[in-house]
Motif scaffolding. Structure first.
Motif, PDB file in Angstrom:
ATOM      1  N   GLY A   1       5.847   3.672   9.435  1.00 43.91           N
ATOM      2  CA  GLY A   1       5.738   2.438   8.630  1.00 43.91           C
ATOM      3  C   GLY A   1       7.096   1.794   8.388  1.00 43.91           C
ATOM      4  O   GLY A   1       8.057   2.464   7.989  1.00 43.91           O
TER       5      GLY A   1
ATOM      6  N   GLU B   1       3.109  -1.023   7.538  1.00 33.70           N
ATOM      7  CA  GLU B   1       4.200  -0.988   6.542  1.00 33.70           C
ATOM      8  C   GLU B   1       4.487   0.420   6.035  1.00 33.70           C
ATOM      9  O   GLU B   1       5.646   0.778   5.854  1.00 33.70           O
TER      10      GLU B   1
ATOM     11  N   THR C   1      -0.736   1.051   7.350  1.00 36.19           N
ATOM     12  CA  THR C   1      -0.349   1.507   8.691  1.00 36.19           C
ATOM     13  C   THR C   1       1.008   0.903   9.048  1.00 36.19           C
ATOM     14  O   THR C   1       2.024   1.581   8.970  1.00 36.19           O
TER      15      THR C   1
END
Ligand code: HBI
Ligand code: FE
Length: 277
Positions: free
Chosen positions: A177, A163, A161
């Motif tokens: 992200g 990143e 999520t």
């Protein structure tokens, strides 16, 4: 703050003109390609935090503005910090950001999160009230998980999520992200390349799925909205999921399950090409 929390002074005045230039080059490249690719929340964050001001941002100045919006602040650290330290800062709405910047010959990729990855990549989303609440809830979850020894599963939630997350927006997929928005090549790959899977977010599925840290992702998970991500994180008791997953095998990064709701089934061509290389 005590040294035990790994924070250091940013020492903004010690940045050289070359270091500010590296920031300006990266900022110009990313901000001209992200409209239409990045989530509206990310673009709004860039704007409301005035990150287009030339040079590496001063964390004090940035935190003053950010605090009034969502209560978050940005604190300088020398690099990756231990998970428990990371979660404690997060639970208290302090985002840890590296105070160093990559060299001009490392523009396209570096292993350790530098100030461009952390501040350009992560901080704009902290100006969004819903996402800001999600990240604080994540930090509290991490503090609990540290004790349950299930950090690996929680780190996957962060990875897929915060990143490398995609979100549905106006009938299309958009990037939120940080690992993607701070990378020119992956900002294209994540939306346009046929090789990765793009799968509807499911909490247990994400926690079971491995990820790779040294190359483009082979699977991206798509959330319907930040509100939904926050709702799931706040309303779901993670402990039963940890128990269900106990003893179940991890899923390889390119796995597609019959139960997956697919936006795109990847060709995995990229992975094969890399394997052949
Ligand atoms: N430390 N500075 C820093 N930045 C991160 O993104 C970070 C970290 N420590 C641990 C970590 N991320 C991940 O393991 C989280 O998933 C816990
Ligand atoms: Fe990051």
């Amino acid at each position: 703050m005590s040294g035990g929390d790994w924070t250091i002074p940013q020492d903004w005045s010690t940045y050289t003109a070359e270091e500010h230039d590296v920031w300006n080059t990266l900022f110009a490249r990313q901000s001209e390609m992200l409209p239409g690719r990045a989530s509206e929340a990310f673009l709004r964050g860039l704007d409301v935090l005035r990150l287009s001001k030339p040079g590496i941002p001063d964390f004090e100045e940035l935190s003053e503005r950010l605090r009034t919006l969502t209560g978050w602040s940005v604190v300088a650290v020398p690099g990756l910090v231990p998970d428990d330290v990371f979660f404690d800062h997060m639970a208290n709405r302090r985002f840890v950001a590296g105070n160093f910047i990559r060299r001009a010959d490392q523009l396209d990729y570096l292993q350790e999160p530098d100030v461009f990855h952390d501040v350009f990549g992560h901080v704009p989303m902290l100006a969004d009230p819903v996402f800001a609440d999600y990240l604080a809830a994540y930090g509290r979850g991490g503090q609990r998980a540290g004790n349950l020894g299930v950090l690996k599963k929680l780190a996957r939630l962060y990875w897929y999520t915060v990143e490398f997350g995609l979100v549905e927006e106006a009938g299309a997929l958009r990037i939120y992200g940080s690992g993607i928005v701070s990378s020119r090549a992956e900002s294209v790959f994540a939306l346009d390349d046929p090789s990765p899977n793009r799968i509807a977010f499911d909490l247990k599925r994400v926690m079971q799925t491995d990820y790779r840290i040294d190359d483009f992702q082979q699977t991206y998970f798509v959330i319907p909205s930040f509100e939904e991500l926050l709702r799931i994180t706040v309303e779901t008791d993670f402990a039963p999921i940890y128990d269900e997953l106990e003893g179940q095998p991890d899923l390889a990064v390119e796995t597609v399950l019959p139960a997956d709701r697919l936006f795109t089934r990847g060709t995995q061509a990229y992975a094969r090409e890399k394997a052949a290389a």
